[in-house]
Design an enzyme around this catalytic site. Structure first.
Site, PDB file in Angstrom:
ATOM      1  N   HIS A 236      38.742  41.750  44.660  1.00 36.48           N
ATOM      2  CA  HIS A 236      39.722  41.982  43.578  1.00 36.48           C
ATOM      3  C   HIS A 236      39.183  41.667  42.191  1.00 36.48           C
ATOM      4  CE1 HIS A 236      44.304  42.206  42.567  1.00 36.48           C
ATOM      5  NE2 HIS A 236      43.623  43.287  42.237  1.00 36.48           N
TER       6      HIS A 236
ATOM      7  N   CYS B 179      46.287  37.163  40.888  1.00 37.73           N
ATOM      8  CA  CYS B 179      45.072  37.232  41.716  1.00 37.73           C
ATOM      9  C   CYS B 179      43.780  37.442  40.924  1.00 37.73           C
ATOM     10  CB  CYS B 179      45.184  38.365  42.724  1.00 37.73           C
ATOM     11  SG  CYS B 179      46.654  38.326  43.726  1.00 37.73           S
TER      12      CYS B 179
END
Ligand SMILES: *[C@@H]1O[C@H](CO)[C@@H](O)[C@H](O)[C@H]1NC(C)=O
Ligand SMILES: *[C@@H]1O[C@H](CO)[C@@H](O)[C@H](O)[C@H]1NC(C)=O
Ligand SMILES: *[C@@H]1O[C@H](CO)[C@@H](O)[C@H](O)[C@H]1NC(C)=O
Ligand SMILES: *[C@@H]1O[C@H](CO)[C@@H](O)[C@H](O)[C@H]1NC(C)=O
Ligand SMILES: *[C@@H]1O[C@H](CO)[C@@H](O)[C@H](O)[C@H]1NC(C)=O
Length: 522
Positions: A133, A77
């Site tokens: 993130h 991610c």
């Protein structure tokens, strides 16, 4: 006369240069750009890859657009999002190891200029919805401080789809903390408990589109929570999947259907707002599917968190009335770091102020089918690599202690015990332990061949012709020693030009306390 003609030509050139450089004044209007990112969406999870999962909106948008079939993302991610936002490889930001965990005090380096900043400079309204993130330990790291006019979403990597809380064990404090992670702008958003994030995020995207003044170009980045674990979905989405026996896969299929509906809603909103005719819509996964949580990359090898094709070959397409060759399948090599120069180029903007880019402007390749300017692709180099999930048929990852040590090769100083992979044209070289090497079987099929555990043993140096052998079944390093030497030298070159890995220890000050929310603490 000739002097006059010359100066007229010079004048014309200067005028042309100004027209190109000044945002909003070029002849072609700046397109709206909507970038939708799905999370952990695997190669075999989209309808048009012959999946048992139905994705009518993705199928239709991509059928009328350009499907990118030789398109690569990072296996995780934070790294993929990092490369999307900077146009640069992880080795150039110190972020080559794992992801940003909730209590780690770092973010994408603040001297990196991000895609939304460049779009903003080109005159765009910039909005973000969904998963960030990219670090949040201090306020300067937040999306609203890094180029987005507005933000609605969560800052960490995963959470509950309904309560929007994330549980994380803070080792230094010997406690597991569950706390809210949802923000509107920089404020904690407490009013959305019970709302399913796929619907919340697509609704916010639809609202942004509806309120947008079309006279300004729009850059909208929608980073869906779907279809990352935990496996949660309203029951109506799983109803069509009664035929799927595996409970995880069935739930996952429902989550994909919800995400597909979200994409349909967003594209419908663009049409309704009259923006569609001048919109470039990009859809991309962030990494391969997680087979431990319903995802599938069949027939590709490996999964998320590995450098096999199942980890890095990504589902992606572009849909837009501005494409010159719509309705095509594109086999040109492309990487997620290419979006920054591509989209800033479309915006008529400038990449001034970025550090040296690893990405290429791919618009002519996508829109007109021109040959890709990208010949090489560095997948990653991570000397600290560890595979944190169990892998079927393999109790432990291969380590140096188990004798998985590469003999140094004459003519190359690259340490082949290091986890790394690089692509050049059709060739892919892997060194060290690439991650879980399984060919996971096709869901709902009893295909004993595809789950075969008795493949060639792994070696510290492996070469595949991924054009002919995308499943990475035929290891050919012995047949092509010159290719191996060339690629090892390229890896050594990249290693020499990489930043040291930045992977700080947890900072216990991250603790939001019993009633707080995850967010900046420094
Ligand atoms: C951590 O907490 C548990 C229970 O909450 C306790 O039993 C244990 O002793 C604690 N460990 C340390 C190192 O403080
Ligand atoms: C899509 O829009 C419809 C109609 O507004 C709505 O009922 C549905 O919940 C939306 N789906 C998602 C995933 O947002
Ligand atoms: C949109 O923006 C333009 C230029 O700023 C302005 O003239 C126009 O009134 C705006 N339209 C609306 C509906 O706000
Ligand atoms: C080679 O890389 C491995 C894995 O990162 C490391 O443990 C080892 O110390 C390195 N060997 C040398 C000679 O640098
Ligand atoms: C798959 O097929 C093989 C051979 O036909 C059979 O032995 C095995 O039991 C089957 N497995 C499942 C899960 O159906």
């Amino acid at each position: 006369m000739s002097v006059c003609g010359q100066s007229r030509a010079v004048n014309w050139m200067i005028t042309a240069a100004i027209v190109v450089l000044l945002p909003g004044t070029s002849a072609a209007p700046q397109p709206h750009v909507v970038f939708i990112m799905a999370d952990d969406f695997g190669w075999n999870d989209v309808g048009y890859h012959d999946s048992e999962i139905k994705t009518p909106n993705l199928d239709l948008l991509s059928a009328k657009g350009v499907r990118l079939q030789n398109y690569y993302v990072q296996p995780l991610c934070s790294p993929s999002r990092n490369q999307l936002m900077t146009g640069r490889y992880q080795i150039h930001t110190g972020m080559q190891h794992q992801i940003i965990w909730p209590c780690q005090p770092y973010c994408v380096p603040l001297d990196e200029k991000l895609l939304p900043q460049l779009m903003k400079e080109a005159g765009y309204a910039t909005h973000m919805v969904g998963k960030w993130h990219l670090g949040m330990y201090k306020k300067d790291c937040l999306p609203t401080r890094r180029g987005f006019d507005s933000y609605f979403g969560y800052l960490l990597g995963s959470e509950d789809y309904y309560t929007h809380t994330r549980c994380y064990s803070i080792t230094a404090l010997n406690l597991t903390r569950c706390a809210l992670d949802l923000r509107d702008g920089e404020e904690v958003a407490t009013a959305y408990k019970g709302g399913y994030s796929t619907e919340l995020f697509s609704q916010r995207a639809v609202d942004i589109i509806g309120k947008h003044n079309a006279s300004q170009p729009l850059f909208l980045y929608v980073a869906m929570q779907a279809v990352h674990e935990p496996l949660q979905v309203p029951e109506r989405y799983t109803t069509p999947y009664g035929f799927i026996k595996d409970a995880s896969r069935r739930k996952y299929a429902g989550m994909v259907s919800a995400m597909d509906e979200a994409v349909g809603n967003i594209s419908a909103a663009l049409r309704q707002a009259g923006l569609w005719d001048n919109t470039v819509l990009v859809f991309s996964t962030d990494n391969g599917g997680q087979t431990r949580a319903g995802g599938s990359n069949w027939p590709l090898r490996g999964r998320k968190w590995s450098l096999w094709e199942g980890g890095v070959r990504g589902v992606g397409f572009v849909s837009s009335p501005l494409l010159e060759k719509p309705g095509t399948v594109n086999d040109e090599l492309m990487h997620i770091s290419d979006w920054l120069p591509t989209l800033v180029g479309l915006a008529g903007g400038s990449t001034r102020g970025t550090k040296p880019l690893d990405g290429f402007d791919m618009w002519n390749t996508i829109s007109k089918g021109f040959a890709s300017p990208r010949l090489e692709l560095l997948h990653n180099i991570d000397a600290l690599y560890d595979d944190i999930s169990p892998c079927p048929g393999r109790q432990q990852q291969l380590t140096l202690a188990q004798g998985f040590r590469g003999e140094p090769r004459a003519g190359s100083s690259f340490n082949v015990s290091i986890h790394a992979a690089i692509r050049y044209l059709n060739w892919k070289l892997l060194t060290g332990y690439p991650g879980c090497p399984t060919w996971f079987p096709r869901p709902e099929h009893n295909d004993s061949e595809s789950s075969s555990p008795s493949a060639d043993p792994l070696k510290p140096v492996m070469l595949f012709d991924v054009q002919r052998d995308p499943e990475e079944r035929n290891e050919v390093s012995a047949q092509f020693p010159a290719v191996v030497d060339y690629l090892l030298n390229r890896l050594q070159f990249h290693l020499k030009n990489s930043l040291p890995i930045n992977f700080p220890d947890d900072d216990p000050r991250c603790d939001p306390g019993p009633s707080g929310a995850w967010g900046p603490w420094a």
